[in-house]
Enzyme design. Structure first.
Site, PDB file in Angstrom:
ATOM      1  N   CYS D  51       0.819  -1.236   0.114  1.00  0.00           N
ATOM      2  CA  CYS D  51      -0.101  -0.067  -0.088  1.00  0.00           C
ATOM      3  C   CYS D  51       0.801   1.257   0.111  1.00  0.00           C
ATOM      4  CB  CYS D  51      -0.923  -0.076   1.104  1.00  0.00           C
ATOM      5  SG  CYS D  51      -1.871   1.600   1.346  1.00  0.00           S
ATOM      6  N   ASP D  58      -0.402  -5.922   0.108  1.00  0.00           N
ATOM      7  CA  ASP D  58      -1.567  -6.106  -0.316  1.00  0.00           C
ATOM      8  C   ASP D  58      -1.432  -7.290  -1.038  1.00  0.00           C
ATOM      9  OD1 ASP D  58      -3.118  -4.001   0.355  1.00  0.00           O
ATOM     10  OD2 ASP D  58      -2.486  -2.837  -0.859  1.00  0.00           O
TER      11      ASP D  58
END
Ligand SMILES: [Ca+2]
Ligand SMILES: [Ca+2]
Ligand SMILES: [Ca+2]
Ligand SMILES: [Ca+2]
Ligand SMILES: [Ca+2]
Ligand SMILES: [Ca+2]
Ligand SMILES: [Ca+2]
Ligand SMILES: [Ca+2]
Ligand SMILES: [Ca+2]
Ligand SMILES: [Ca+2]
Ligand SMILES: [Ca+2]
Ligand SMILES: [Ca+2]
Ligand SMILES: [Ca+2]
Ligand SMILES: [Ca+2]
Ligand SMILES: [Ca+2]
Ligand SMILES: [Ca+2]
Lengths: 140, 140, 140, 140, 140, 140, 140, 140, 140, 140
Positions: D51, D58
């Site tokens: 992120c 992620d």
């Protein structure tokens, strides 16, 4: 209600609730909503015929879909009709088309489709889909 | 039966709701977004009627989809409406169309579709799909 | 890379990584690929509001799909926005349309669709699907 | 067979069967059936980036579909390419478009679509679908 | 909001039930088959409480299984009881045990097990299973 | 309620709600129901480490189950702990056991089991299940 | 960390990352956690051998589960080992037992189970499960 | 019945019920319903070829769909035909197109589509879909 | 074959093949394999009764499992027996036990278990499992 | 390899690769691993017999599991054996036990279990599970 099931609808039905045996005769009752194109789907896991080459049993899942015109197919007569293939030797591609043609003859439907999914032989499964549309009628 | 539910069993219960009964009356509330075509789907696994020929119970999964115009269907009244079929003798193909027609009458929807999937009888299941489009309206 | 995430993209975001509370404010960051129509889908199993008639909690699965124009919806602000319905009394059909309208206001998307699937009440589940297309824009 | 894999097809491939490290370089081999529009789908459960706001990892399921023109994407080079995002800070919506653009650059495909489904954050999952069609080409 | 549910919308509805409110009180009715060890399972997808650390909503799937002794749990009172956690700040591991203890207090069951499956946070889901057996009683 | 979450429970937690980075430190909060053997399950689809031989990324689904004694594992610290393996070169069979051992060290659980399911390599997937039982404690 | 993967573990491995060909030789690396009974499961959808009677190909899903003693099975050597059956004529029941025996010989595991699920022939599928437990060892 | 399987249909078939070996020769029998466009689907989980680069085995799920013109594909000859790829080195994208071309040559179908889904390599699966339509014919 | 179905087995059956109506009478035919403990499972999606408090319909999935002693339950009489609950007001927990008791009375089975899974009410589903073992008999 | 399939194993097989017809004769080949208790499972979706009361076809899914002693069941002879029930009138509970007894007679297995799952009739499905254990032998 005029558009619901009526006593006279039952008068054409000779097989429902009687003793059963295999039969090539498909029965119908009147469609009370002919003003509307709607779809009826009948499905069974219980169809068997035999291989015309080896004589061995074949098994299929069968789906019949149609848009009724004046007539609706009675389901018990369908059961007895499918039973009649139990000892018939016929290829997958042929039997699917023959069933479609018998349905067209008795129902004169606006549209009809027969799908037969046969079990694995030699590692390979076979599905046959045959479809009919009455001239001028719409498909679903 | 002493080992079944008894009147006195109910006396301790203070929260369980008031009496309801089957009803042919469907209720609605106003659509606050009539400027938009949107789709509402109502679905239940709990529909039962009886066979008009044999009197035996039939069971179906029911799906109602519609694009509201001025009115939205209230779901509790739908529950009571479906309950009203519990002792009605009617063929699968007919009841699906009759429900559609009752919905059209009370909702005057832009579009509506009723799908009824009935359980296996004689190895065969039946699904009926009936659809209505208001003249000039779009389908989803 | 000009078409990837940039430091300045983060400057508009006030909620990400901060203390959380329910909020009607939806935040966005710039779309770096406005030359292309692409679809973003945000989905949650965690939406709850209350019945305006009985005051009881309702639960829904929510799906938001949109084609961004100049802006992309930041997901933490969406979480806080959905949280804001926790004590609001509103019918299923209304809340779905209101969420769609709030998304249109903040995103000005080329296309957007909200689908809310509410749990079973009285044996019946309800799903509402509302959709918007910007004049002149294509649907996915 | 001229339309099957040939020795010379292998000569352009530098990564297959060699030591592996992350790489932005995507490799291709010649399409032996350019006369036909056909679809290739590559799918992986093993994509991770970080992120750009919080630096946290992620994870996504990635699907790449394309209609080849002169070139076919070699899958080991794709693996190394996807690996190169492992420590890159980038928003979901951006990375999906950037991958699409890199594929367009190296494959010059007739059509291509990238779908990235990212895992739940704050109760919400995000899926991004970006698509490209070469001028004059058909979609599948 | 003019486009949301309004007071006047409710005035047409005559069937939708009476007011309910959250309650810590669980109600029971008598077990008519205390001579037999049998298992009752109650399950819901609609449980929500809040994180005691951040104040944010948590959602869980809840399963309650028990062998009744003299009493059976009435399900509407359970619904109102679970509703009472809607604004309570409590860790997953604690709330599961507290529900179990409240059930033990009101039902005095021979055996009881509460399983709570909470949704993904930070990529991780949590399930808590807590179980009680009355001294001398058998488990299922 | 003494058996529910209390203000002091939160005082040991240093990572929840703060800025995040990978960390080998696992945090706990007090078990308020130590009189009962109950099972906590934590599950994630988001674990990645690297192959010690080739340096290439591996991905796994991870499940941690335990019966707490005095302590409960805080889930955000678990997230950061799992993050710390992102660049570590370690075989599947080893990492599963090492995670189990770190959990034993910090939780001193009555029972604990770690299951890691790694994605397909060379057509073969690998799952490792490692389990620990404190002397004298029961398994679930 | 002494209980994690170490440089010397890699020295016994001759097949990982080299040119591949079918091989009856299974390779292992040292178990760093011999103090614990834990289970390793290796699974593949990609096993094929031939029918000893007709010479036709058979396909199976294969699952290998074992509790390591001093050694762990390296997965690339397993891939090459399974490849070696590609042209071998052998009945389903026999090949499952022979694979188990080869695993016992090279791993000397505390426990091992091989499950082979062969595809449909003549409408019938066959699954074979063979299991071994070292004298004095526990099963999972 | 003229439109069902007939004795003469069997005379062209030389492989059904004889000793089997891999063969590039595909056999057919006459279509008894050439007046109708219908779809035949043949599916197998049992296809394997080898990587032209590394020589290692690849495995695929294969689906063949076609609308017959004058001929129907006999399924045992298809089994032997697929068997013939067992030791052939060929890329996924190529083999799918070659199979399609061989089917076109022997069946001269109105429409045909071959879909091959290959197992995971390097964490990535590949699916290839190739389709053919006879000039002037309709697609299903 | 003495251990197969015999003409005299049919003589006790009065309901099979006759006109149907709801009935509390369960019929049986002789067990030809009383030397063996074997399990019969009968399952239906089509059970409905009414709530004793509100009079509203309830729907359940029902499973009956038993080890026969001298008698086997005839399935058509079971259908008519279940039909007899259609208008009976009875709680879920009670009806499950009453069905079990009626089965014990007519079958005198070695073991029997009834499981009833009722649909969602107020967001909560209820399943009841009641079991009986004849003194001295084994469970499956 | 002495423990693998051998030429002499094939000599007892008279049905494999020959012309097929229904047969009550089950064939076997020698067990090459009699020192080990292992389980063979044979499963088919293709079993049909007829109702002894009404003469109508019944369909079942059949599973046969056994631990071989000296003999292994050859699967083509099983196919022909199951075919022999095609026109036999027999109740579900009886045919399951008769098949078990025929398997015991020809295989003399250490353990054997037959499970037959018959399709829905009158809304009710029936499953029969019959099991045998040789005196002194273990179950799986
Ligand atoms: Ca009408
Ligand atoms: Ca509006
Ligand atoms: Ca761009
Ligand atoms: Ca849910
Ligand atoms: Ca070509
Ligand atoms: Ca009792
Ligand atoms: Ca406690
Ligand atoms: Ca995954
Ligand atoms: Ca250790
Ligand atoms: Ca497979
Ligand atoms: Ca024809
Ligand atoms: Ca017997
Ligand atoms: Ca149902
Ligand atoms: Ca042996
Ligand atoms: Ca042996
Ligand atoms: Ca079937």
């Amino acid at each position: 209600m005029q558009n619901s099931t009526q006593q006279e609808d039952l008068s054409r039905l000779t097989l429902l609730g009687r003793e059963a045996k295999p039969s090539k005769s498909l029965e119908t009752f009147p469609n009370r909503h002919p003003d509307r194109d709607y779809v009826v789907t009948m499905e069974t896991d219980e169809f068997t015929c035999v291989c015309p080459m080896t004589g061995q049993p074949d098994f299929a899942h069968l789906q019949i879909r149609y848009i009724p015109d004046a007539s609706i197919l009675e389901s018990k007569s369908l059961k007895l009709y499918l039973w009649s293939y139990r000892n018939e030797g016929i290829f997958h591609e042929h039997v699917t088309n023959v069933i479609l043609e018998d349905l067209i003859a008795v129902l004169s439907p606006r549209w009809c489709k027969v799908t037969a999914h046969f079990g694995v032989r030699g590692g390979i499964s076979i599905t046959v889909e045959a479809e009919y549309t009455k001239p001028g009628a719409a498909q679903p």
